[in-house]
Scaffold this motif. Structure first.
Motif, PDB file in Angstrom:
ATOM      1  N   SER A   1      34.486  34.991  35.329  1.00 25.81           N
ATOM      2  CA  SER A   1      33.162  35.510  35.650  1.00 25.81           C
ATOM      3  C   SER A   1      33.091  37.000  35.335  1.00 25.81           C
ATOM      4  CB  SER A   1      32.857  35.283  37.123  1.00 25.81           C
ATOM      5  OG  SER A   1      31.657  35.942  37.490  1.00 25.81           O
ATOM      6  N   PRO A   2      32.004  37.441  34.696  1.00 24.09           N
ATOM      7  CA  PRO A   2      31.862  38.874  34.429  1.00 24.09           C
ATOM      8  C   PRO A   2      31.521  39.679  35.673  1.00 24.09           C
ATOM      9  CG  PRO A   2      29.902  37.702  33.722  1.00 24.09           C
ATOM     10  CD  PRO A   2      30.888  36.659  34.146  1.00 24.09           C
ATOM     11  N   LYS A   3      31.147  38.993  36.753  1.00 30.64           N
ATOM     12  CA  LYS A   3      30.800  39.664  38.002  1.00 30.64           C
ATOM     13  C   LYS A   3      31.948  39.559  39.001  1.00 30.64           C
ATOM     14  CE  LYS A   3      25.766  39.109  37.757  1.00 30.64           C
ATOM     15  NZ  LYS A   3      24.561  38.644  38.492  1.00 30.64           N
ATOM     16  N   ALA A   4      32.050  40.582  39.841  1.00 28.67           N
ATOM     17  CA  ALA A   4      33.070  40.570  40.886  1.00 28.67           C
ATOM     18  C   ALA A   4      32.896  39.316  41.753  1.00 28.67           C
ATOM     19  CB  ALA A   4      32.964  41.828  41.728  1.00 28.67           C
ATOM     20  N   PRO A   5      33.999  38.678  42.138  1.00 30.56           N
ATOM     21  CA  PRO A   5      35.385  39.151  42.042  1.00 30.56           C
ATOM     22  C   PRO A   5      36.107  38.747  40.760  1.00 30.56           C
ATOM     23  CG  PRO A   5      35.328  37.217  43.436  1.00 30.56           C
ATOM     24  CD  PRO A   5      33.909  37.483  43.031  1.00 30.56           C
ATOM     25  N   TYR A   6      35.388  38.460  39.674  1.00 23.79           N
ATOM     26  CA  TYR A   6      35.990  38.181  38.363  1.00 23.79           C
ATOM     27  C   TYR A   6      36.927  36.976  38.407  1.00 23.79           C
ATOM     28  CZ  TYR A   6      34.629  43.090  38.474  1.00 23.79           C
ATOM     29  OH  TYR A   6      33.951  44.267  38.691  1.00 23.79           O
ATOM     30  N   GLU A   7      36.530  35.962  39.160  1.00 21.73           N
ATOM     31  CA  GLU A   7      37.384  34.786  39.326  1.00 21.73           C
ATOM     32  C   GLU A   7      37.425  33.956  38.049  1.00 21.73           C
ATOM     33  OE1 GLU A   7      36.873  31.055  42.162  1.00 21.73           O
ATOM     34  OE2 GLU A   7      37.398  32.883  43.288  1.00 21.73           O
ATOM     35  N   ILE A   8      38.581  33.365  37.785  1.00 22.15           N
ATOM     36  CA  ILE A   8      38.729  32.613  36.536  1.00 22.15           C
ATOM     37  C   ILE A   8      37.932  31.308  36.584  1.00 22.15           C
ATOM     38  CG2 ILE A   8      41.048  33.555  36.233  1.00 22.15           C
ATOM     39  CD1 ILE A   8      41.816  30.392  36.427  1.00 22.15           C
ATOM     40  N   ILE A   9      37.497  30.899  35.405  1.00 28.51           N
ATOM     41  CA  ILE A   9      36.773  29.639  35.240  1.00 28.51           C
ATOM     42  C   ILE A   9      37.694  28.591  34.627  1.00 28.51           C
ATOM     43  CG2 ILE A   9      34.831  28.535  34.041  1.00 28.51           C
ATOM     44  CD1 ILE A   9      33.466  31.337  34.110  1.00 28.51           C
ATOM     45  N   SER A  10      38.527  29.026  33.675  1.00 28.15           N
ATOM     46  CA  SER A  10      39.490  28.133  33.021  1.00 28.15           C
ATOM     47  C   SER A  10      40.463  28.985  32.219  1.00 28.15           C
ATOM     48  CB  SER A  10      38.766  27.140  32.107  1.00 28.15           C
ATOM     49  OG  SER A  10      38.139  27.835  31.027  1.00 28.15           O
ATOM     50  N   ASN A  11      41.527  28.341  31.707  1.00 27.49           N
ATOM     51  CA  ASN A  11      42.411  28.978  30.726  1.00 27.49           C
ATOM     52  C   ASN A  11      42.999  27.896  29.833  1.00 27.49           C
ATOM     53  OD1 ASN A  11      44.665  27.835  32.040  1.00 27.49           O
ATOM     54  ND2 ASN A  11      45.075  29.676  33.234  1.00 27.49           N
TER      55      ASN A  11
END
Length: 566
Positions: free
Chosen positions: A380-390
């Motif tokens: 996510s580009p917004k805080a808290p910048y949590e991952i979506i996938s890798n």
């Protein structure tokens, strides 16, 4: 010039030690004060309150949990008072000052520990007119005219010579109702790629005399909980032992301390000492394990001996004195869904009081964020910048772990389902810890049950129906867990199995059983007013008697066999 320091805390019980340090370091030289708010408060009202004091300068401490709200607040403040000088600091802005200078209407960013830097900046502002502010050039301070990436480190001995941030008169009234943050050191020796502490090289310590003086004051001034901010509290054995000794000698009922511990560094001598000397529940250890997969640990530059760590945790738990909080992070490099499941089960098998399942956040300034493309991270580009996938875990799998995390919080970390969870892990889900929470999470998702805003009865009813869908009947365990949440007989029930007429008849029979009343030191009035009855089979009943008379604070659970008149 009047300066107000402010921040938005996550909760009311939290306090900002940073604001207090900035205040005590500068209060004797400048017209300066501090005000704290909570992120749930109305931003317009916060702006009204700040501007009502007619400040010339506002300093805002920015963190990952309040960055979005701080941006809104700054915009409102500048719209209402364009000439207001705004200084931003804190870990969220300090490592990428140019981003915030370009996107926020702020004048300066202080990078790092700003206690003494703020004083230099305020002095420079006083000497300049507003038209020349951009020409201020101070190390660790950035403006649109010049970005300075140097991160300030305060002299801790010099800080220790200041008025104490822990003894402020402003905190006297509410100190007993709030969590106190305390630090005995700054910096971290480790270089974990996902953590901002990895950017701080070396560890510095406050003088012991200073530490003891302030702890003594807090212990004797109504504080109930102190959380140490040290990133690795037990790094220096002598330092750790000295503070533990002091706190044990100054034990006070109703007070607790929380520490972030690196469990690999513990040894048998220190564990035995704590198990022998500590009063129960006086200390709480937060231990970051994050993953038990060695390729993952190497990728994030984390050194960990899980075999040693888990042995030490078991030894701590065997003493029954220290509450443990174990941390895991989902979404780290190379950890697939199945491999994360194993990490979870490895850690949960230790049966700590709390297991926190967090999700990787790509914090500004960290090596993980810089290397995001290497591992195929989407976040996510917004805080808290949590991952979506890798590259190793999909968005769908992350969502599934989120669902399991909600179940973990409700049914394990809440501590409300001890008997039910123990029975499940002994009989139905042996070593399948993640599998249970995963299945509960999927049940909630399939039935569109709310993850938040539920009543206690709903939690029990939902788990009861989930277990029945698996052909598991743990009515007795669930009922006892439910009643353990109350000190008096609740009016609401998660499931009723008895009509009022039968209940009245049974209460009458039990109340006239003189032998039963004498054996359990009860009387007929308690039975009639404070007893819940649940039928287990035709003639056997579970009685839950809420007799909070000062000597028995928890419900009495007992079985009663009678011949029903029906």
């Amino acid at each position: 010039m009047k300066t107000i320091l402010t921040t938005l805390n996550a909760k009311y019980i939290h306090t900002s030690l940073a604001l207090r340090w900035l205040y005590v370091a500068n209060k004797d030289r400048f017209d300066i004060s501090f005000k704290e708010y909570v992120i749930k408060e109305d931003i317009d009202k916060i702006a009204d309150d700040l501007l009502a004091s007619e400040p010339d300068i506002i300093g805002i401490s920015v963190y990952i949990w309040n960055v979005e709200k701080c941006g809104e607040l700054i915009s409102i403040l500048k719209n209402r008072k364009p000439e207001l000088i705004i200084i931003a600091g804190g870990p969220e802005v300090g490592y990428e000052p140019e981003y915030f200078l370009n996107n926020w209407r702020i004048d300066f960013v202080i990078s790092g520990e700003g206690e003494f830097v703020l004083g230099e900046l305020l002095s420079a502002i006083e000497k300049k007119t507003s038209t020349h502010l951009s020409f201020i050039d101070i190390e660790c301070v950035s403006s649109r005219n010049k970005v300075n990436k140097t991160v300030a480190k305060a002299d801790l001995k010099k800080l220790a010579g200041l008025p104490s941030p822990y003894m402020l008169e402003e905190d006297t009234a509410e100190r007993k109702n709030r969590l106190v943050y305390f630090e005995t050191s700054r910096g971290c020796p480790y270089q974990c790629g996902y953590c901002l502490s990895s950017l701080e090289k070396g560890v510095r310590y406050f003088p012991h005399e200073y530490i003891f003086q302030n702890l003594y004051y807090l212990i004797n001034n109504d504080v109930r909980q102190i959380k140490f901010l040290d990133r690795t509290f037990n790094l220096n054995k002598n330092h750790t032992k000295a503070i533990f000794d002091f706190l044990i000698k100054k034990y006070k009922s109703g007070l607790s301390f929380q520490f972030e511990i690196y469990a690999d560094l513990l040894n048998d001598e220190s564990i035995d000492y704590l198990n022998e000397q500590l009063p129960p529940h006086y200390f709480r250890f937060e231990i970051g394990i994050q993953s038990t997969y060695e390729p993952t640990n190497k990728a994030v530059n984390r050194k960990q001996d899980f075999s040693l760590l888990s042995d030490n945790i078991r030894k701590i738990m065997s003493g029954g004195k220290i509450d443990l909080h174990l941390d895991l992070i989902a979404g780290l490099p190379y950890e697939t869904f199945d491999r994360f499941r194993k990490s979870f089960n490895d850690v949960f098998a230790l049966r700590a009081k709390e297991v926190q399942l967090g999700f990787l956040k790509m914090l500004r300034g960290t090596s993980m964020r810089h290397n995001a493309l290497l591992y195929g991270y989407q976040y996510s580009p917004k805080a808290p910048y949590e991952i979506i996938s890798n590259n190793d875990i999909s968005m769908k799998e992350i969502k599934r772990i989120h669902d399991a995390e909600h179940a973990l919080e409700k049914y394990w970390n809440s501590g409300k389902f001890k008997r039910t969870m123990q029975t499940l892990f002994e009989q139905e889900y042996k070593s399948l810890y993640f599998e249970l929470f995963d299945e509960i999470g999927q049940y909630y998702d399939a039935h569109k049950l709310p993850e938040h805003g539920y009543h206690l009865e709903d939690l029990f009813l939902n788990l009861y129906h989930f277990l029945l869908s698996k052909n598991i009947d743990l009515f007795k365990e669930l009922r006892r867990d439910y009643y353990s949440c109350f000190k008096i007989r609740p009016h609401g029930f998660w499931e009723n199995r008895m009509d009022k007429k039968l209940r009245k008849q049974l209460l009458y029979q039990i109340g006239n059983d003189k032998e039963f009343l004498k054996r359990h030191q009860l009387n007929r009035k308690i039975i009639e007013k404070q007893t819940a009855i649940d039928q287990l089979d035709e003639n056997k009943y579970l009685l839950t008697i809420f007799c909070n008379d000062g000597t028995r604070k928890n419900p009495l659970f007992m079985y009663y066999e009678i011949k029903s008149e029906n």
